[in-house]
Design a protein around this motif. Structure first.
Motif, mmCIF file in Angstrom:
data_model
loop_
_atom_site.group_PDB
_atom_site.id
_atom_site.type_symbol
_atom_site.label_atom_id
_atom_site.label_comp_id
_atom_site.label_asym_id
_atom_site.label_seq_id
_atom_site.Cartn_x
_atom_site.Cartn_y
_atom_site.Cartn_z
ATOM 1 N N SER A 207 -12.212 1.370 -11.254
ATOM 2 C CA SER A 207 -11.813 0.720 -10.010
ATOM 3 C C SER A 207 -12.808 -0.402 -9.669
ATOM 4 O O SER A 207 -12.426 -1.516 -9.309
ATOM 5 N N LYS A 211 -12.895 -5.161 -10.187
ATOM 6 C CA LYS A 211 -13.462 -6.182 -9.291
ATOM 7 C C LYS A 211 -14.543 -6.986 -10.010
ATOM 8 O O LYS A 211 -14.668 -8.197 -9.819
ATOM 9 N N ASP A 214 -12.983 -9.485 -12.419
ATOM 10 C CA ASP A 214 -12.418 -10.575 -11.637
ATOM 11 C C ASP A 214 -13.523 -11.548 -11.206
ATOM 12 O O ASP A 214 -13.391 -12.767 -11.333
ATOM 13 N N GLU A 256 -2.557 0.780 -6.348
ATOM 14 C CA GLU A 256 -3.340 -0.410 -5.942
ATOM 15 C C GLU A 256 -4.229 -0.891 -7.094
ATOM 16 O O GLU A 256 -4.321 -2.086 -7.371
ATOM 17 N N ASP A 257 -4.902 0.077 -7.746
ATOM 18 C CA ASP A 257 -5.757 -0.299 -8.875
ATOM 19 C C ASP A 257 -4.932 -0.904 -10.004
ATOM 20 O O ASP A 257 -5.346 -1.867 -10.651
ATOM 21 N N GLU A 259 -2.105 -2.499 -9.783
ATOM 22 C CA GLU A 259 -1.713 -3.861 -9.383
ATOM 23 C C GLU A 259 -2.887 -4.826 -9.542
ATOM 24 O O GLU A 259 -2.734 -5.945 -10.044
ATOM 25 N N ALA A 260 -4.075 -4.366 -9.095
ATOM 26 C CA ALA A 260 -5.268 -5.232 -9.168
ATOM 27 C C ALA A 260 -5.587 -5.564 -10.626
ATOM 28 O O ALA A 260 -5.892 -6.718 -10.961
ATOM 29 N N LYS A 263 -3.102 -8.048 -12.005
ATOM 30 C CA LYS A 263 -3.349 -9.389 -11.468
ATOM 31 C C LYS A 263 -4.500 -10.063 -12.231
ATOM 32 O O LYS A 263 -4.408 -11.242 -12.597
#
Ligand code: 3PG
Ligand code: MG
Length: 409
Positions: A207, A211, A214, A256-257, A259-260, A263
């Motif tokens: 998770s 980030k 990204d 959510e993870d 999807e992230a 992306k």
């Protein structure tokens, strides 16, 4: 000009120094003995330097958290320091009571003591500003006994706790040598990396890794990101690979993870390198299979040989390699291979290599590759916080102390 004071900025001769370190170590759950003393070893340069310059040093530290099994006093840590230093570092079972005050006042130059686990204080772990913490009984009672506060606790730099930031508001303060080294190594990787810069992110904390990927690709800190371990599995899943029931269950990826990760793949996928094969265990043997042959009824436990070769080629051409998190289940001998091969590739390349995370460092030690890295961080949570681009409260406090006019006593 540096952002904070270092040991070079003070005369320590006959000065009383309060030294905050992070010697929070993994313990053996049965014997409660220190299992890995690396963090204790890493504070030795600062301690030796202070003592050789004639300082009187009181060491403040924590171990575990109240209520946890590894919340123990620091007498054994003091014993280890004593044997590593070859000189007695006495343990004082008190923080700022009469016993501690007497011990601090009677310290001769060139001697050190270890005070009681500071997390005995109920307010130690309160999240407050340095000015608020400076009003605590701990800081009010201890600060007047010292000339300088030295913070070498990089491993706890992400905690805005009382003993970690409060003293910087009350005393002339400096970063210790470990703190300096850690921040310098991270600066080299994050601000001025030799190109191409390759990040290898593994381990189970996918998770957070989403980030980090990204950020480091978005800010062009990294040119390539190689994803392995559970983190690699999470991204394979985001790419549409069906891993199979056991791996999916272990992952427990939230929508959510997912999807992230999708992306990040969509926006930065051409800079992200994923495993092309993985290893599973069948009848106690390792079997490498192509990602295309997933899903399987056996969990993915490592990257495959083809992936190791592919990643090694990228690593060989790198100018900088940052590695955090294992590529597989290193606890099982059969599945430590991916991690070992990536570490071998990194340490035999010409790149500046930084290794992060306690678990990964433990694996490097097991493979006898630890000393071959340019730098190995003592930070776990602190490193994660840095990777995410968030400020480290301890470093911010040292910067604030540097900016404040506070004449050395
Ligand atoms: C750590 O090991 O993470 C630091 O010593 C901080 O300890 P904590 O995670 O219990 O706050
Ligand atoms: Mg922690």
């Amino acid at each position: 000009m540096a952002d904070f004071n270092t040991l070079d900025d003070f005369d320590f001769n006959s000065k009383s120094v309060l030294l905050r370190v992070d010697i929070n170590c993994p313990l053996n759950q049965k014997t409660l003995e220190v299992e890995d003393d690396n963090r204790i070893r890493q504070v030795l340069p600062t301690l030796k330097e202070l003592l050789s310059k004639g300082a009187k040093v009181a060491i403040l530290a924590h171990q575990g958290r109240p209520g946890d099994w590894d919340f123990v006093p620091l007498d054994k840590h003091a014993q280890i320091l004593t044997s590593l230093l070859g000189k007695e570092v006495r343990y004082v079972d008190d923080i700022f009571g009469e016993e501690a005050v007497t011990a601090i006042r009677s310290l001769p130059p060139g001697e050190a003591i270890v005070l009681k686990n500071v997390r005995e204080l109920p307010y130690e772990q309160d999240k407050k500003t340095m000015e608020e913490h400076a009003k605590s009984e701990l800081v009010v009672k201890l600060a007047p006994l010292f000339d300088v506060f030295v913070n070498d606790a990089f491993g706890a730099a992400h905690r805005p706790h009382c003993s970690l930031i409060g003293f910087a508001a009350a005393l002339p303060s400096a970063a210790g040598r470990l703190m300096e080294k850690e921040l310098q190594a991270l600066k080299t990787v994050f601000e001025n990396p030799a190109r191409p810069s390759v990040f290898i992110l593994g381990g189970a904390k996918f998770s957070e890794s989403i980030k980090v990927v990204d950020r480091v690709l978005g800010k062009r800190i990294a040119d390539w990101v190689i994803l392995v371990g559970v983190t690699g599995n999470a991204f394979l899943k985001a790419r549409g690979v069906k891993l199979g029931e056991p791996s999916e269950k272990f992952l427990e990826m939230t929508p959510e993870d997912l999807e992230a990760a999708k992306k990040v793949l969509l926006e930065k996928g051409e800079r992200i390198i994923l495993p092309l094969d993985v290893a599973i265990e069948i009848d106690c043997r390792r079997r490498d299979i192509l990602v295309g042959d997933l899903p399987q009824d056996h969990p993915v436990l490592d990257i495959g040989k083809g992936s190791m070769d592919k990643f090694a080629r990228v690593i060989n051409g790198a100018g900088t390699v940052f590695m955090s998190g294992p590529a597989g289940m290193v606890e099982k001998d059969l599945f430590g291979e991916g991690t070992k091969e990536l570490m071998l590739a990194a340490t035999s390349s010409r790149a500046y290599t930084v290794l992060g995370g306690g678990h990964t460092a433990g694996a490097a030690e097991k493979f006898k590759l630890l000393k071959k890295f340019s730098y190995v961080s003592t930070g776990g949570g602190a490193l994660e916080t840095y990777l995410l681009g968030k400020p480290l409260p301890v470093v911010e406090a040292l910067k604030a102390a540097h900016g404040r006019k506070c004449p050395p006593k």
